[in-house]
Design a protein around this motif. Structure first.
Motif, PDB file in Angstrom:
ATOM      1  N   GLY A 117      -1.682  22.348   2.339  1.00 62.07           N
ATOM      2  CA  GLY A 117      -0.414  21.647   2.471  1.00 62.07           C
ATOM      3  C   GLY A 117      -0.464  20.286   1.803  1.00 62.07           C
ATOM      4  N   LEU A 118       0.556  19.469   2.080  1.00 64.55           N
ATOM      5  CA  LEU A 118       0.613  18.144   1.497  1.00 64.55           C
ATOM      6  C   LEU A 118      -0.262  17.168   2.274  1.00 64.55           C
ATOM      7  CD1 LEU A 118       4.425  17.696   0.710  1.00 64.55           C
ATOM      8  CD2 LEU A 118       2.595  18.167  -0.913  1.00 64.55           C
ATOM      9  N   VAL A 119      -0.950  16.305   1.555  1.00 59.86           N
ATOM     10  CA  VAL A 119      -1.688  15.197   2.161  1.00 59.86           C
ATOM     11  C   VAL A 119      -1.158  13.914   1.545  1.00 59.86           C
ATOM     12  CG1 VAL A 119      -3.755  16.514   2.707  1.00 59.86           C
ATOM     13  CG2 VAL A 119      -3.545  15.453   0.459  1.00 59.86           C
ATOM     14  N   VAL A 120      -1.367  12.791   2.244  1.00 61.41           N
ATOM     15  CA  VAL A 120      -0.750  11.543   1.810  1.00 61.41           C
ATOM     16  C   VAL A 120      -1.790  10.429   1.717  1.00 61.41           C
ATOM     17  CG1 VAL A 120       1.211   9.987   2.168  1.00 61.41           C
ATOM     18  CG2 VAL A 120       1.308  12.317   3.060  1.00 61.41           C
ATOM     19  N   PRO A 121      -2.564  10.394   0.628  1.00 62.21           N
ATOM     20  CA  PRO A 121      -3.490   9.276   0.420  1.00 62.21           C
ATOM     21  C   PRO A 121      -2.728   8.016   0.032  1.00 62.21           C
ATOM     22  CG  PRO A 121      -3.531  10.744  -1.456  1.00 62.21           C
ATOM     23  CD  PRO A 121      -2.644  11.393  -0.441  1.00 62.21           C
ATOM     24  N   VAL A 122      -3.427   6.882   0.085  1.00 58.17           N
ATOM     25  CA  VAL A 122      -2.765   5.583  -0.078  1.00 58.17           C
ATOM     26  C   VAL A 122      -3.298   4.853  -1.309  1.00 58.17           C
ATOM     27  CG1 VAL A 122      -2.309   3.347   1.002  1.00 58.17           C
ATOM     28  CG2 VAL A 122      -2.466   5.410   2.423  1.00 58.17           C
ATOM     29  N   ILE A 123      -2.383   4.393  -2.157  1.00 57.28           N
ATOM     30  CA  ILE A 123      -2.727   3.516  -3.279  1.00 57.28           C
ATOM     31  C   ILE A 123      -2.780   2.091  -2.741  1.00 57.28           C
ATOM     32  CG2 ILE A 123      -2.093   2.711  -5.577  1.00 57.28           C
ATOM     33  CD1 ILE A 123      -0.401   5.217  -5.903  1.00 57.28           C
ATOM     34  N   ASP A 151       0.865  -1.172   0.000  1.00 55.79           N
ATOM     35  CA  ASP A 151       0.000   0.000   0.000  1.00 55.79           C
ATOM     36  C   ASP A 151       0.906   1.228   0.000  1.00 55.79           C
ATOM     37  OD1 ASP A 151      -2.197  -1.616   0.099  1.00 55.79           O
ATOM     38  OD2 ASP A 151      -2.647  -1.281   2.208  1.00 55.79           O
ATOM     39  N   VAL A 152       0.958   1.916  -1.126  1.00 53.26           N
ATOM     40  CA  VAL A 152       1.908   3.019  -1.311  1.00 53.26           C
ATOM     41  C   VAL A 152       1.253   4.352  -0.974  1.00 53.26           C
ATOM     42  CG1 VAL A 152       3.459   4.192  -2.910  1.00 53.26           C
ATOM     43  CG2 VAL A 152       3.115   1.723  -3.093  1.00 53.26           C
ATOM     44  N   SER A 153       1.806   5.041   0.012  1.00 53.46           N
ATOM     45  CA  SER A 153       1.374   6.392   0.329  1.00 53.46           C
ATOM     46  C   SER A 153       2.082   7.357  -0.621  1.00 53.46           C
ATOM     47  CB  SER A 153       1.731   6.749   1.776  1.00 53.46           C
ATOM     48  OG  SER A 153       1.182   5.831   2.689  1.00 53.46           O
ATOM     49  N   VAL A 154       1.308   8.252  -1.254  1.00 50.21           N
ATOM     50  CA  VAL A 154       1.889   9.221  -2.187  1.00 50.21           C
ATOM     51  C   VAL A 154       1.521  10.634  -1.727  1.00 50.21           C
ATOM     52  CG1 VAL A 154       2.018   7.735  -4.217  1.00 50.21           C
ATOM     53  CG2 VAL A 154      -0.112   8.914  -3.709  1.00 50.21           C
ATOM     54  N   ALA A 155       2.508  11.488  -1.633  1.00 48.20           N
ATOM     55  CA  ALA A 155       2.269  12.858  -1.190  1.00 48.20           C
ATOM     56  C   ALA A 155       1.740  13.681  -2.355  1.00 48.20           C
ATOM     57  CB  ALA A 155       3.556  13.472  -0.648  1.00 48.20           C
ATOM     58  N   VAL A 156       0.584  14.337  -2.157  1.00 53.94           N
ATOM     59  CA  VAL A 156       0.003  15.208  -3.182  1.00 53.94           C
ATOM     60  C   VAL A 156      -0.326  16.554  -2.553  1.00 53.94           C
ATOM     61  CG1 VAL A 156      -0.954  13.304  -4.528  1.00 53.94           C
ATOM     62  CG2 VAL A 156      -2.338  14.343  -2.745  1.00 53.94           C
ATOM     63  N   GLU A 186      -1.649   5.551 -12.386  1.00 55.61           N
ATOM     64  CA  GLU A 186      -1.776   6.948 -12.810  1.00 55.61           C
ATOM     65  C   GLU A 186      -3.205   7.460 -12.604  1.00 55.61           C
ATOM     66  OE1 GLU A 186       0.471   8.954 -13.436  1.00 55.61           O
ATOM     67  OE2 GLU A 186       2.236   7.885 -14.181  1.00 55.61           O
ATOM     68  N   LYS A 187      -4.206   6.611 -12.860  1.00 61.86           N
ATOM     69  CA  LYS A 187      -5.593   7.026 -12.647  1.00 61.86           C
ATOM     70  C   LYS A 187      -5.850   7.307 -11.169  1.00 61.86           C
ATOM     71  CE  LYS A 187      -7.714   4.602 -16.569  1.00 61.86           C
ATOM     72  NZ  LYS A 187      -8.625   3.499 -16.971  1.00 61.86           N
ATOM     73  N   THR A 188      -5.322   6.458 -10.305  1.00 60.00           N
ATOM     74  CA  THR A 188      -5.516   6.637  -8.866  1.00 60.00           C
ATOM     75  C   THR A 188      -4.853   7.912  -8.383  1.00 60.00           C
ATOM     76  OG1 THR A 188      -5.594   4.232  -8.567  1.00 60.00           O
ATOM     77  CG2 THR A 188      -5.209   5.579  -6.608  1.00 60.00           C
ATOM     78  N   ILE A 189      -3.621   8.159  -8.812  1.00 62.15           N
ATOM     79  CA  ILE A 189      -2.907   9.363  -8.385  1.00 62.15           C
ATOM     80  C   ILE A 189      -3.595  10.615  -8.913  1.00 62.15           C
ATOM     81  CG2 ILE A 189      -0.739  10.653  -8.591  1.00 62.15           C
ATOM     82  CD1 ILE A 189       0.718   7.969  -8.649  1.00 62.15           C
ATOM     83  N   GLY A 190      -4.049  10.570 -10.169  1.00 61.79           N
ATOM     84  CA  GLY A 190      -4.754  11.714 -10.744  1.00 61.79           C
ATOM     85  C   GLY A 190      -6.030  12.029  -9.987  1.00 61.79           C
ATOM     86  N   ASP A 191      -6.752  10.996  -9.589  1.00 64.06           N
ATOM     87  CA  ASP A 191      -7.981  11.190  -8.816  1.00 64.06           C
ATOM     88  C   ASP A 191      -7.668  11.768  -7.442  1.00 64.06           C
ATOM     89  OD1 ASP A 191     -10.870  10.724  -8.205  1.00 64.06           O
ATOM     90  OD2 ASP A 191     -10.025   9.308  -6.772  1.00 64.06           O
TER      91      ASP A 191
END
Length: 400
Positions: free
Chosen positions: A273-279, A263-268, A291-296
């Motif tokens: 500020g920055l939030v870190v949702p999880v793929i 489960d990869v947390s990506v900073a957006v 890419e679709k998940t990160i874009g969303d």
């Protein structure tokens, strides 16, 4: 009939939040489920919606106040109309008033619809919010919109003579948002608890840049999303994490927890500020799915509509400081995770290839990790595996 508006459940283990801003004022008409306020929690901003249709009555808390789950923050008079709270118009005013009521409402761009961070940005930059196109929810103007307008504003001509300095020095004190307080606390806890160490490597981005340039149009046409670099890095990280499971593990008490999923947390970026949702289950996703998940995530972070459960968990984090121009950094791990990968800007640098000095697009990679769990050998092996996959993306296809 009067209905109370209460603070909704904010998620597991979260008992309070901060009233970030009021989106409605007393006397405003509201529909069922229409947003009337925003709350800042430890993880993300959420909206409080009207439980019934009617007219906003009393607001019982102020912006910036801390409120507990279940607390009453406002009242709504059911069945009323916005005009009910205002004096009756004179006869000659009725026609214009009726016309105004029939006209569709447009999102307000005045300072009263702005979040605290957007207000500060407007004050600091001198940008008039009414002249800025809002990209936030319901067309609201965000801090990012204000700063973008300021950056595009032509510079003012230099004065013929500099005005005399008043000699005064000013200070401004701004209360930290709940999200910023939580980030500060968690980062400091990570430094106090983990035995953190950072290992560096660099990677030649030529192959990925070439593949992206060759297939980006076909990729976007087929999948409806742009082909970026993060899809490659997440896939490469998943493969490297499978080979070096300690980097994907965590310490709980006197036990090491190894995960058979990634489960990869990506900073957006978000307005506050920055939030870190999880793929979730990144090991099962294609590059297009990633890419679709990160874009969303990026879109909903900007709109403030990310859900709390989307911010929880994560076994490994990737933070891309390169989008802001960072050359090199030592990222801090996000407990209970044991490692975080930092990506940085791509720049042309001279490197030696087959005995010849050539110019290649290079990026520095940084892996910060908890040395209690991950040895230096494992950290270096992980980075080398990641580097090999990025420099030769065919490895991702044939599982090398």
């Amino acid at each position: 009939m009067t209905t109370e508006v209460k603070v909704p459940a904010l998620g597991e283990s979260i008992t309070e939040g901060t009233l970030g801003q009021w989106l409605k004022k007393p006397g405003d008409a509201v529909k069922v489920d229409e947003a009337i306020a925003s709350l800042e929690t430890d993880k993300v901003a959420i909206e409080v919606n009207a439980p019934v249709a009617g007219v906003i009555g009393a607001l019982t808390v102020n912006e910036g106040d801390t409120v507990e789950v279940g607390a009453v923050i406002a009242t709504i008079e059911e069945g009323g109309a916005a005009a009910a709270s205002a004096p009756a118009p004179k006869a000659e005013e009725k026609a214009p008033a009726a016309a105004a009521q029939q006209a569709p409402a447009e999102p307000s761009k005045t300072s009263d619809a702005l979040s605290p961070s957007a207000k500060r940005a407007a004050g600091e930059t001198g940008v008039d919010p009414s002249t800025v196109a809002g990209t936030g929810k319901d067309g609201r103007v965000t801090r990012v919109d204000i700063e973008g307008a300021a950056a595009s504003k032509p510079a003012a001509p230099a004065p013929a003579a500099a005005p005399a300095s008043s000699g005064g020095r000013k200070e401004e004190r701004v209360k930290m948002t709940r999200l910023r307080q939580t980030v500060a606390k968690r980062l400091k806890e990570a430094q106090n608890t983990a035995a953190m160490l950072t290992t560096f490597n660099d990677v030649d981005m030529s192959a990925v840049i070439e593949a992206r340039a060759k297939y980006k149009d076909l990729f976007e046409k087929k999948h409806g999303v742009r082909l970026g670099f993060m899809g490659f890095f997440v896939k490469a990280a998943v493969q490297a994490l499978r080979d070096i499971p300690a980097v994907n593990g965590s310490i709980e008490g006197d036990e090491i927890v190894y995960h058979d999923y990634v489960d990869v947390s990506v900073a957006v970026s978000a307005p506050n500020g920055l939030v870190v949702p999880v793929i979730r289950d990144a090991q099962d996703l294609s590059v297009a799915g990633i890419e679709k998940t990160i874009g969303d995530f990026g879109k909903r972070a900007k709109d403030g509509t990310l859900k709390m459960e989307e911010m929880k968990g994560g076994t490994f984090t990737i933070s891309n400081g390169g989008v802001f121009g960072s050359l090199m950094s030592t990222p801090i791990i996000n407990p209970p995770q044991s490692a975080v990968l930092g990506l940085h800007r791509i720049e042309d640098r001279p490197v030696v290839v087959d005995g010849q000095v050539v110019v290649r697009p290079m990026m520095y990679l940084a892996l910060s990790y908890d040395h209690r769990l991950i040895d230096g050998r494992e950290a270096v092996t992980f980075l080398v595996a990641l580097k090999n996959a990025i420099e030769d993306p065919t490895r991702l296809l044939i599982d090398l």
